[in-house]
Design an enzyme around this catalytic site. Structure first.
Site, PDB file in Angstrom:
ATOM      1  N   MET A  36     -35.827 -17.236 -23.963  1.00 41.06           N
ATOM      2  CA  MET A  36     -35.606 -18.708 -23.934  1.00 41.06           C
ATOM      3  C   MET A  36     -36.577 -19.171 -22.948  1.00 41.06           C
ATOM      4  SD  MET A  36     -31.796 -19.610 -24.967  1.00 41.06           S
ATOM      5  CE  MET A  36     -30.868 -19.592 -23.425  1.00 41.06           C
ATOM      6  N   GLY A  37     -37.538 -18.243 -22.626  1.00 38.04           N
ATOM      7  CA  GLY A  37     -38.691 -18.773 -21.617  1.00 38.04           C
ATOM      8  C   GLY A  37     -38.080 -18.630 -20.264  1.00 38.04           C
ATOM      9  N   HIS A  40     -39.258 -14.141 -16.262  1.00 41.17           N
ATOM     10  CA  HIS A  40     -39.173 -13.569 -14.969  1.00 41.17           C
ATOM     11  C   HIS A  40     -39.380 -11.989 -15.153  1.00 41.17           C
ATOM     12  CE1 HIS A  40     -35.280 -12.471 -16.106  1.00 41.17           C
ATOM     13  NE2 HIS A  40     -34.998 -13.951 -16.529  1.00 41.17           N
ATOM     14  N   HIS A  43     -37.608 -10.212 -17.954  1.00 41.85           N
ATOM     15  CA  HIS A  43     -38.213 -10.547 -19.158  1.00 41.85           C
ATOM     16  C   HIS A  43     -39.270  -9.333 -19.307  1.00 41.85           C
ATOM     17  CE1 HIS A  43     -36.903 -14.606 -19.019  1.00 41.85           C
ATOM     18  NE2 HIS A  43     -35.983 -14.223 -20.083  1.00 41.85           N
ATOM     19  N   GLN A 160     -23.758 -10.046 -24.715  1.00 44.64           N
ATOM     20  CA  GLN A 160     -24.616 -10.373 -25.875  1.00 44.64           C
ATOM     21  C   GLN A 160     -25.256  -9.243 -26.560  1.00 44.64           C
ATOM     22  OE1 GLN A 160     -27.769 -13.678 -25.467  1.00 44.64           O
ATOM     23  NE2 GLN A 160     -28.833 -11.803 -24.711  1.00 44.64           N
ATOM     24  N   LEU A 190     -32.045 -11.187 -11.830  1.00 39.08           N
ATOM     25  CA  LEU A 190     -33.016 -12.393 -12.207  1.00 39.08           C
ATOM     26  C   LEU A 190     -32.398 -12.862 -13.357  1.00 39.08           C
ATOM     27  CD1 LEU A 190     -36.389 -10.559 -11.629  1.00 39.08           C
ATOM     28  CD2 LEU A 190     -35.095 -12.009  -9.998  1.00 39.08           C
ATOM     29  N   SER A 191     -32.743 -14.392 -13.458  1.00 43.62           N
ATOM     30  CA  SER A 191     -32.130 -15.144 -14.372  1.00 43.62           C
ATOM     31  C   SER A 191     -33.092 -16.343 -14.590  1.00 43.62           C
ATOM     32  CB  SER A 191     -30.673 -15.577 -14.253  1.00 43.62           C
ATOM     33  OG  SER A 191     -30.264 -16.565 -15.196  1.00 43.62           O
ATOM     34  N   SER A 192     -33.480 -17.150 -15.563  1.00 45.49           N
ATOM     35  CA  SER A 192     -34.105 -18.142 -15.711  1.00 45.49           C
ATOM     36  C   SER A 192     -33.412 -19.335 -14.922  1.00 45.49           C
ATOM     37  CB  SER A 192     -34.344 -18.753 -17.082  1.00 45.49           C
ATOM     38  OG  SER A 192     -34.931 -17.559 -17.782  1.00 45.49           O
ATOM     39  N   ARG A 193     -32.164 -19.185 -14.946  1.00 47.54           N
ATOM     40  CA  ARG A 193     -31.211 -20.026 -14.501  1.00 47.54           C
ATOM     41  C   ARG A 193     -31.228 -20.044 -12.718  1.00 47.54           C
ATOM     42  NH1 ARG A 193     -27.493 -19.647 -19.121  1.00 47.54           N
ATOM     43  NH2 ARG A 193     -27.040 -21.716 -19.643  1.00 47.54           N
TER      44      ARG A 193
END
Ligand code: AMP
Length: 281
Positions: A36-37, A40, A43, A160, A190-193
């Site tokens: 979802m972009g 980091h 990914h 998931q 690590l997480s986009s959040r």
């Protein structure tokens, strides 16, 4: 020579399904990294694995509105497509980036028949109603469109990974490849959040990680694991002043509640700065 090299490492951007179908036709050993972009190093580790195991690697960036059970969360989800593309290009490992529009994914109007079973309505499925139905639906649509051999997914989102693997490997000729959780120098997953967290939040997250490691270590000596975890949950809530959705030990094969530590992971979902974070160790 330099020109030739540049061609070899070019990353093609696919903005719709027409260009995707045309561009991907010659490739039959595709490794797919759906995201979802907010790219980091987590990914990038998936991309590295795809590069190792597949001839061609395609990354998708699509913030899927149907998997958000909360409008505010969808609105604040970190988006920086230009920066994402810059990072992906720099890896020199990505052959294609798919940036679908909503209609590219959802033009097939067949209503999703996905319904989680009762035994799967646990952990995040219990606290984020409709979330995994949205995830499974978009993953199935992406699989049909991209038609990859392998899909690379992170253990950070263990439930998931578990649900997607269970559903898609049965229905399609694909393999879901699980990839280890990548953490920052303080062991925060690590997480986009994490882009939505400030320095203090990240310090707290690092401290919570250490507590989790300690709790998991102590679990081995406990007779009543459920009671012990309930007590630890209350302590964490109080000491860090955080909301915790769950703190549970579950078996990694079937995600059933575990009473033993072998083959099990400790799963947590909690909020910092109104940002929902998940981890499992
Ligand atoms: P997202 O963009 O958050 O939807 O994540 C896309 C993929 O990257 C999913 O398969 C995630 O499980 C995976 N991922 C996210 N964070 C990490 C991480 N820290 N380590 C490894 N994989 C990750």
């Amino acid at each position: 020579m330099f020109y030739l090299l540049n061609i070899l490492i070019q990353m093609k951007i696919l903005l719709d399904n027409t260009s995707l179908f045309k561009s991907l036709r010659p490739y039959n050993d595709l490794g797919f990294v759906p995201t979802m972009g907010g790219v980091h190093k987590g990914h990038l580790s998936l991309i590295n694995k795809s590069k190792r195991l597949c001839r061609t690697t395609i990354v998708s960036i699509f913030v899927n509105p149907k998997q958000f059970n909360n409008k505010k969360d969808l609105k604040s989800y970190p988006r920086d497509i230009n920066n994402d593309l810059k990072i992906l290009k720099k890896t020199k490992k990505v052959d294609f980036v798919y940036l679908p529009r909503f209609k590219d994914i959802y033009s097939d109007k067949n209503k999703s028949q996905i319904k989680l079973s009762k035994k799967d309505t646990i952990l995040c499925a219990k606290y984020r109603k409709g979330h995994f139905e949205g995830v499974l639906d978009v993953m199935e649509r992406l699989t049909k469109i991209v038609n990859p051999k392998k899909i690379f997914m992170g253990e950070k989102d263990f439930q998931q990974l578990y649900l997607v693997k269970k559903r898609l490997e049965k229905k399609y000729k694909i393999k879901i490849i699980s990839c280890k959780t990548i953490r920052d120098s303080n062991n925060v997953a690590l997480s986009s959040r994490n882009f939505l967290l400030n320095k203090l939040n990240l310090k707290v997250a690092a401290s919570i990680y250490l507590k989790l490691v300690n709790i998991k270590k102590n679990l081995k000596k406990e007779k009543n694991i459920l009671d012990f975890l309930n007590h630890q949950k209350i302590k964490l809530k109080k000491n860090y002043k955080i909301k915790i959705d769950y703190l549970e030990l579950r078996n990694i094969k079937n995600l059933k509640v575990s009473k033993k530590t072998n083959n099990s992971r400790l799963f947590i979902a909690y909020y910092l700065n109104n940002v929902r974070l998940i981890d499992n160790i």
